[in-house]
Design a protein around this motif. Structure first.
Motif, short mmCIF file in Angstrom:
data_model
loop_
_atom_site.label_atom_id
_atom_site.label_comp_id
_atom_site.label_asym_id
_atom_site.label_seq_id
_atom_site.Cartn_x
_atom_site.Cartn_y
_atom_site.Cartn_z
N CYS B 48 43.60 53.80 -20.54
CA CYS B 48 42.69 53.73 -19.40
C CYS B 48 41.48 52.86 -19.72
CB CYS B 48 42.20 55.13 -19.03
SG CYS B 48 43.51 56.28 -18.64
N PRO B 49 41.44 51.65 -19.18
CA PRO B 49 40.24 50.83 -19.37
C PRO B 49 39.12 51.29 -18.44
CG PRO B 49 41.90 49.59 -18.14
CD PRO B 49 42.47 50.96 -18.39
N ALA B 50 37.88 51.24 -18.92
CA ALA B 50 36.73 51.60 -18.08
C ALA B 50 35.72 50.45 -18.14
CB ALA B 50 36.13 52.91 -18.53
N ASN B 51 34.49 50.70 -17.67
CA ASN B 51 33.51 49.64 -17.52
C ASN B 51 33.19 48.94 -18.85
OD1 ASN B 51 32.87 50.03 -14.68
ND2 ASN B 51 32.12 52.02 -15.35
N MET B 149 36.23 48.98 -13.16
CA MET B 149 36.93 50.23 -13.49
C MET B 149 37.57 50.77 -12.22
SD MET B 149 35.19 53.59 -15.26
CE MET B 149 35.96 55.21 -15.25
N VAL B 150 38.75 51.38 -12.36
CA VAL B 150 39.36 52.11 -11.25
C VAL B 150 39.55 53.53 -11.73
CG1 VAL B 150 41.36 52.30 -9.72
CG2 VAL B 150 40.51 50.04 -10.38
N GLY B 151 39.06 54.48 -10.96
CA GLY B 151 39.20 55.86 -11.41
C GLY B 151 38.17 56.77 -10.78
N PHE B 152 37.88 57.87 -11.44
CA PHE B 152 37.17 59.03 -10.91
C PHE B 152 38.21 59.80 -10.11
CE2 PHE B 152 34.39 61.23 -7.71
CZ PHE B 152 33.90 62.16 -8.58
N PHE B 158 35.02 51.00 -9.23
CA PHE B 158 33.63 50.82 -9.62
C PHE B 158 33.37 49.32 -9.62
CE2 PHE B 158 34.65 54.91 -11.34
CZ PHE B 158 33.47 55.62 -11.42
N PHE B 231 43.14 48.60 -5.55
CA PHE B 231 42.34 47.86 -6.53
C PHE B 231 42.90 47.93 -7.95
CE2 PHE B 231 38.98 48.25 -3.29
CZ PHE B 231 38.60 46.92 -3.24
#
Lengths: 322, 291
Positions: B48-51, B149-152, B158, B231
């Motif tokens: 999971c890649p994030a910001n 980022m895609v998630g939450f 994001f 996205f």
């Protein structure tokens, strides 16, 4: 031939072992909160351990069977009846077409897992039947079951009268002990706050669901002073939004710890102090509000030993039923 | 930028590229998460890649956590040498700012807000030094954004604005999260904008709403037939302010299957962007306007 839902219970949903592979898009693994109990129930009725069953929280459903089936219920201690006659938990039993399975009041634990021979056969989404209501995936139209639903099952019969030995019926103690591997943003806490977190007794707050369990009652956690990094937000508990681990413990504002569970949000902007070890995730699914809880600090080797012990417990059930 | 490695329980490795947000940290995190995927390490189940960070979920029965950590760390040099450029797409997202639905929600949760007397937009405009809500809205939509980022929750992007740090808009999250946010709300927290893909809890300030669905589990929306999530990290977004009439028109077009988002394929090169932000953005807009 389907199951007819006479009463749905409080929030009863179809769950299997979840849909890994989509957390990077914000779609959590989901699946049974207490996977040990779902696996055990499936073993008892002769299903694959990952077959879909029904997860009911605090209150059981009332289900009319329209074909003969073998059923087992594991997890929380909740009396149950077939056409009003008591049947044993953690034990397989037959239900005839036209009979009704119902439940009494919850005694201990929080969630029961109902396995039916052949498994629940609602259509899978992204490879899983697990219900994820926020994203409208799995289960019955992506939601918990409702009165009047007819739920397809795989069919076939298992063997009645098989039972999980009492010593293998795993549940949390009281106070519950949840083992934590410190890590992630643990370094944001002062030494005193880190110590206090493990010393204090917390209780399960009313906000406790499949996404996360909230705890209260311990001391406020203090943070190490710093100038907040760009993009994180002003509160000392804020970080630049990152990924969350399953079982990770966030403490917004330093007040109430929240443990993310199977339907976790995949990321966000709160620091996390570590995570509940994989072996103890099932136990959280059996915690009622107001249950006292102690968080117990462990290291990686202890986490892996606990993981092996849980696995061995499941193997013992397999062996006992073989 | 200093990389930090840590375990999240016995099943996750969390890699923080930098404490603070930057496109450099984003690109390094994305490159490294791609390198981990390509390395095909036994036992890895999710990446999971994030910001400015990423996470690897794995089965510690297949690969011991210490060994997994070593294998992931080994890949850092690849991320350092990776080119910070990508072929991606720029998408125009219509936004109805100050719409009645998010306004209603803004007013319902006033007691959880830093400024109970105002609105989320009047507060955001004031603390970012803008004379009026209109001027703040213009700053929000005048330059494009980067999906970092895609998630939450399912499919929520994001977004990080493609402007110099001194021009970045920053707002805190609500003092206490709301229990409700309208579906398709355009929100703001920290330096990030977002679109709430589904209705639900949320802590970001609320600025407006888009009529364009970005998550459809039934895959009935014309442009979501291939996959339910719109996205992906690296997408570039240009907000387009619209009024109520346009909102209603697009909503009807989405419903009858005739709506096609305006999208153009573009190359994004971080070095070129850092050297000339306005010029790079102008080129992105040119590509979008030609689509």
């Amino acid at each position: 031939m389907p199951l007819k839902i006479i009463k749905p219970g409080l929030s009863t949903s179809v769950q299997d072992l979840g849909r890994p592979g989509y957390f990077h898009l914000g779609i959590p693994i989901g699946g049974a909160m207490d996977r040990y109990a779902l696996r055990a129930a499936n073993m008892l009725v002769g299903n694959d351990e990952g077959a879909a069953g029904l997860e009911a929280v605090f209150m059981g459903p009332e289900i009319e069977f329209t074909e003969d089936a073998t059923v087992a219920v594991c997890g929380a201690d909740m009396p149950m009846m077939v056409d009003g006659e008591a049947v044993e938990p953690w034990t397989s039993f037959d239900v005839k077409s036209g009979q009704t399975l119902s439940f009494g009041f919850l005694k201990t634990g929080a969630r029961i897992y109902i396995a039916v021979s052949g498994g629940i056969a609602t259509p899978p989404d992204l490879g899983s039947r697990s219900t994820y209501p926020i994203g409208s995936l799995g289960g019955v139209e992506g939601r918990p079951i409702a009165e009047g639903d007819v739920i397809p099952i795989g069919g076939g019969a298992g063997k009645a009268g098989r039972s999980v030995p009492a010593e293998l019926r795993r549940g949390p103690g009281n106070p519950a002990q949840l083992r934590v591997l410190p890590g992630l943003y643990w370094n944001r806490l002062t030494e005193a706050a880190g110590k206090g977190f493990f010393e204090d007794t917390w209780t399960v707050a009313p906000e406790a669901d499949r996404m996360g369990y909230r705890f209260r009652g311990g001391r406020h956690l203090e943070f190490v002073d710093r100038e907040q990094p760009f993009g994180a937000g002003a509160d000392p508990s804020n970080i630049v939004d990152g990924c969350y681990s399953y079982g990770s413990i966030q403490v917004p504002g330093g007040t109430e710890p929240i443990v993310l569970h199977r339907d976790a949000v995949s990321g966000g902007g709160y620091f996390t102090l570590g995570a509940i070890i994989s072996a103890d995730m099932d136990l959280i699914g059996q915690l009622q509000p107001n249950t006292p809880v102690n968080f117990v600090k462990v290291d990686m080797e202890q986490s892996l030993a606990a993981r092996a012990e849980r696995k061995a417990g499941l193997q013992k059930i397999r062996d006992a039923l073989a | 930028m200093k990389t930090r490695y840590t375990f999240g329980g016995d099943e996750h490795i969390y890699v923080e590229m930098d404490e603070e947000m930057s496109l450099d940290a984003f690109f390094k995190s994305l490159s490294m998460s791609n390198a981990v995927r390509e390395a095909d390490i036994p036992g890895v189940t999710e990446i999971c890649p994030a910001n400015a960070s990423f996470q690897v979920k794995f089965d510690p029965d297949v690969t011991h956590p210490d060994e997994m950590l070593r294998r992931v760390q080994e890949l850092e040099h690849k991320a350092e040498s990776a080119e910070k450029r990508m072929t991606t797409r720029i998408i125009e997202i219509p936004v109805y700012y100050q719409d009645p639905w998010t306004h209603d929600c803004v007013m319902r949760f006033r007691e959880r807000h830093q400024d109970p007397e105002g609105t989320d937009l009047s507060y955001a405009a004031r603390i970012n030094g803008y004379d009026s809500v209109e001027a703040f809205i213009e700053a929000h939509h005048s330059q494009p954004w980067f999906v970092s980022m895609v998630g939450f929750v399912a499919g929520l992007p994001f977004l990080y604005q493609l402007v110099d740090r001194d021009k970045q808009l920053e707002v805190p999250k609500y003092l206490s999260p709301r229990t409700d946010t309208p579906k398709h709300t355009v929100g703001y927290g920290g330096c990030f904008s977002c679109i709430y893909s589904v209705r639900g809890a949320g802590g970001y300030q609320m600025f407006g709403i888009t009529p364009m669905p970005i998550y459809d589990p039934e895959q009935k929306t014309s442009y979501l037939k291939d996959f339910m999530v719109f996205f992906r990290p690296g997408d570039i977004v240009k907000w387009k302010p619209i009024d109520r009439a346009e909102y209603d028109r697009i909503e009807a077009a989405v419903a009858d299957g005739s709506y096609a988002p305006r999208i153009a394929e573009v190359d994004f090169d971080l070095e070129a962007f850092n050297a000339d932000m306005e010029g790079t953005n102008a080129k992105l807009m040119e590509a979008l306007n030609a689509a």
